[in-house]
Design a protein around this motif. Structure first.
Motif, PDB file in Angstrom:
ATOM      1  N   TYR A   1     -66.651  16.417  26.855  1.00  0.00           N
ATOM      2  CA  TYR A   1     -66.299  16.116  27.139  1.00  0.00           C
ATOM      3  C   TYR A   1     -64.775  15.956  27.322  1.00  0.00           C
ATOM      4  N   PHE A   2     -63.804  15.274  27.029  1.00  0.00           N
ATOM      5  CA  PHE A   2     -62.597  14.953  27.352  1.00  0.00           C
ATOM      6  C   PHE A   2     -61.638  15.359  26.368  1.00  0.00           C
ATOM      7  N   ALA A   3     -62.400  15.906  25.595  1.00  0.00           N
ATOM      8  CA  ALA A   3     -62.101  16.418  23.603  1.00  0.00           C
ATOM      9  C   ALA A   3     -62.363  18.559  24.077  1.00  0.00           C
ATOM     10  N   GLY A   4     -62.686  18.382  25.340  1.00  0.00           N
ATOM     11  CA  GLY A   4     -62.294  20.279  25.090  1.00  0.00           C
ATOM     12  C   GLY A   4     -63.765  20.788  24.232  1.00  0.00           C
ATOM     13  N   GLU A   5     -65.459  19.907  24.020  1.00  0.00           N
ATOM     14  CA  GLU A   5     -65.976  20.397  23.471  1.00  0.00           C
ATOM     15  C   GLU A   5     -67.280  20.378  24.152  1.00  0.00           C
ATOM     16  N   PRO A   6     -68.166  21.484  23.397  1.00  0.00           N
ATOM     17  CA  PRO A   6     -69.626  20.749  25.166  1.00  0.00           C
ATOM     18  C   PRO A   6     -70.121  19.989  23.509  1.00  0.00           C
TER      19      PRO A   6
ATOM     20  N   LEU B   1     -74.507  11.786  35.558  1.00  0.00           N
ATOM     21  CA  LEU B   1     -72.823  11.573  34.057  1.00  0.00           C
ATOM     22  C   LEU B   1     -71.951  12.292  34.934  1.00  0.00           C
ATOM     23  N   GLU B   2     -72.459  13.640  35.394  1.00  0.00           N
ATOM     24  CA  GLU B   2     -70.847  15.334  35.521  1.00  0.00           C
ATOM     25  C   GLU B   2     -70.620  14.196  36.687  1.00  0.00           C
ATOM     26  N   LYS B   3     -71.366  14.072  37.754  1.00  0.00           N
ATOM     27  CA  LYS B   3     -70.643  13.136  38.745  1.00  0.00           C
ATOM     28  C   LYS B   3     -69.980  11.976  38.395  1.00  0.00           C
TER      29      LYS B   3
ATOM     30  N   ARG C   1     -61.340  15.051  39.706  1.00  0.00           N
ATOM     31  CA  ARG C   1     -61.407  16.292  39.710  1.00  0.00           C
ATOM     32  C   ARG C   1     -63.413  16.413  39.215  1.00  0.00           C
ATOM     33  N   LYS C   2     -63.924  17.634  38.996  1.00  0.00           N
ATOM     34  CA  LYS C   2     -65.028  17.921  39.236  1.00  0.00           C
ATOM     35  C   LYS C   2     -65.616  18.179  37.416  1.00  0.00           C
ATOM     36  N   VAL C   3     -66.460  17.968  36.993  1.00  0.00           N
ATOM     37  CA  VAL C   3     -66.817  17.261  35.529  1.00  0.00           C
ATOM     38  C   VAL C   3     -68.153  17.877  35.274  1.00  0.00           C
ATOM     39  N   GLU C   4     -68.039  19.534  34.524  1.00  0.00           N
ATOM     40  CA  GLU C   4     -69.282  19.971  34.012  1.00  0.00           C
ATOM     41  C   GLU C   4     -69.108  20.397  32.516  1.00  0.00           C
ATOM     42  N   PHE C   5     -70.130  19.758  32.054  1.00  0.00           N
ATOM     43  CA  PHE C   5     -69.953  19.919  30.820  1.00  0.00           C
ATOM     44  C   PHE C   5     -70.791  20.621  29.925  1.00  0.00           C
TER      45      PHE C   5
END
Length: 343
Positions: free
Chosen positions: A209-214, A277-279, A287-291
């Motif tokens: 997620y933090f690398a901007g990857e799916p 984990l997203e929550k 901030r909202k995290v969504e994979f």
């Protein structure tokens, strides 16, 4: 059931002391004043900096002695037993990972078979009060019956990793029978938490997620028949080991050898775990995290469900894991965001 406490005059040898479970267990014993001898080869199976960070937390304790070594090196291990004469041994040094065992079988035989044999030989020639060793929920293979119970048939492993862990149980039973070594095997179920293993899915999801990857989810996108996992928080694992250490098996039932599940006894759908984990990461970052999710077929060696019966553990030491995934994942997310300084 016993309420014995740890004897701080005794010496505790922890192999894999810079590993995830090994470092948390070592820290817990050190905090109580126990003498801890830690062995680790500090290999680069995953980020060595993380192992170093765990090690740095331990080396500040005066009652901690660290030995860089490999349990597959028999002479060095024998020397450690001869010099420090440990009363209790917890063998957590092993090559972990189901998928990695398909690509790199050699290291599993070296560490998990030869290394464990060396541990047993050392305990034979330098008797200990209790040997506790890591087995794995993977020994249950493709068993359909859930929850998994320690008495279930476990002769159908679906990975080399699982085969090595099943072998450990057989070897330990034999040595217990022949040489009266009190030994307890622990079948761990998907252990997670802060400073955990980066090769585990939850950790990898955060990295992606933090690398901007799916992220890749190996369940075919089939939410009705989703994968189930018995996720077990690290503190619960450590408490279980700590309680069992002072409860060695007796010869009353034949060989002084037992096996216990340590799992959460509350399997979660993989997708529910991912949403939790997203929550947790959303809370940690503000901030909202969504994979972004990609669904793929289940991998060779993976099993559809892991679900532990923990009745035997409770009967033996009055403990069962109880940390919810929401609580455990929040602790992981808070640590991750701080450790990697992500915004």
């Amino acid at each position: 059931m016993s309420d014995k406490t740890l004897n701080t005059t005794k010496t505790y040898l922890i192999t894999g002391a810079a590993g995830f479970i090994g470092s948390f267990l070592s820290k817990k014993l050190l905090e109580q004043g126990c003498q801890v001898i830690g062995i680790d080869n500090l290999n680069d199976y995953y980020d060595i900096n993380l192992k170093q960070a765990r090690f740095d937390l331990l080396k500040s304790y005066k009652n901690f002695t660290f030995i860089k070594g490999d349990i597959a090196e028999k002479s060095q291990l024998t020397d450690v037993f001869a010099k420090y004469k440990p009363n209790f041994v917890v063998n957590l040094a092993a090559q972990a990972g189901v998928r990695y065992s398909i690509e790199n079988p050699d290291v599993y035989i070296q560490s998990n078979i030869i290394g464990f044999y060396n541990i047993l030989e050392a305990c034979r020639h330098h008797p200990v009060e209790h040997l506790v060793y890591a087995s794995s929920s993977s020994v249950y293979g493709a068993n359909k019956k859930v929850p998994f119970e320690e008495t279930d048939f476990v002769d159908n492993p679906v990975s080399l990793y699982a085969s090595t862990k099943k072998s450990n149980e057989l070897m330990a039973h034999t040595y217990s029978h022949l040489y009266n070594i009190p030994a307890t095997g622990l079948r761990f179920f998907t252990v997670y938490g802060p400073m955990g293993r980066p090769d585990m899915a939850y950790f990898g999801f955060a990295d992606k997620y933090f690398a901007g990857e799916p992220i890749k989810i190996f369940n075919n996108g089939d939410f009705d028949n989703d994968l189930y996992r018995d996720f077990t928080y690290i503190d619960d694992i450590v408490t279980g080991i700590e309680r069992l250490l002072t409860n060695p098996p007796s010869k009353s039932e034949g060989a002084p050898h037992r096996v216990f599940n340590i799992g959460n006894n509350n399997p979660e759908k993989l997708m529910d775990f991912i949403h939790a984990l997203e929550k947790a990461l959303s809370n940690a970052t503000g901030r909202k995290v969504e994979f972004e999710k990609i669904y793929e077929p289940i991998k060779p060696g993976d099993v559809p469900a892991t679900y532990a019966s923990t009745d035997l553990l409770y009967e033996a030491v009055g403990f069962k894991p109880e940390t919810s995934i929401e609580e455990g994942l929040q602790k992981f997310a808070d640590w991750y965001v701080d450790y990697y300084n992500v915004k």
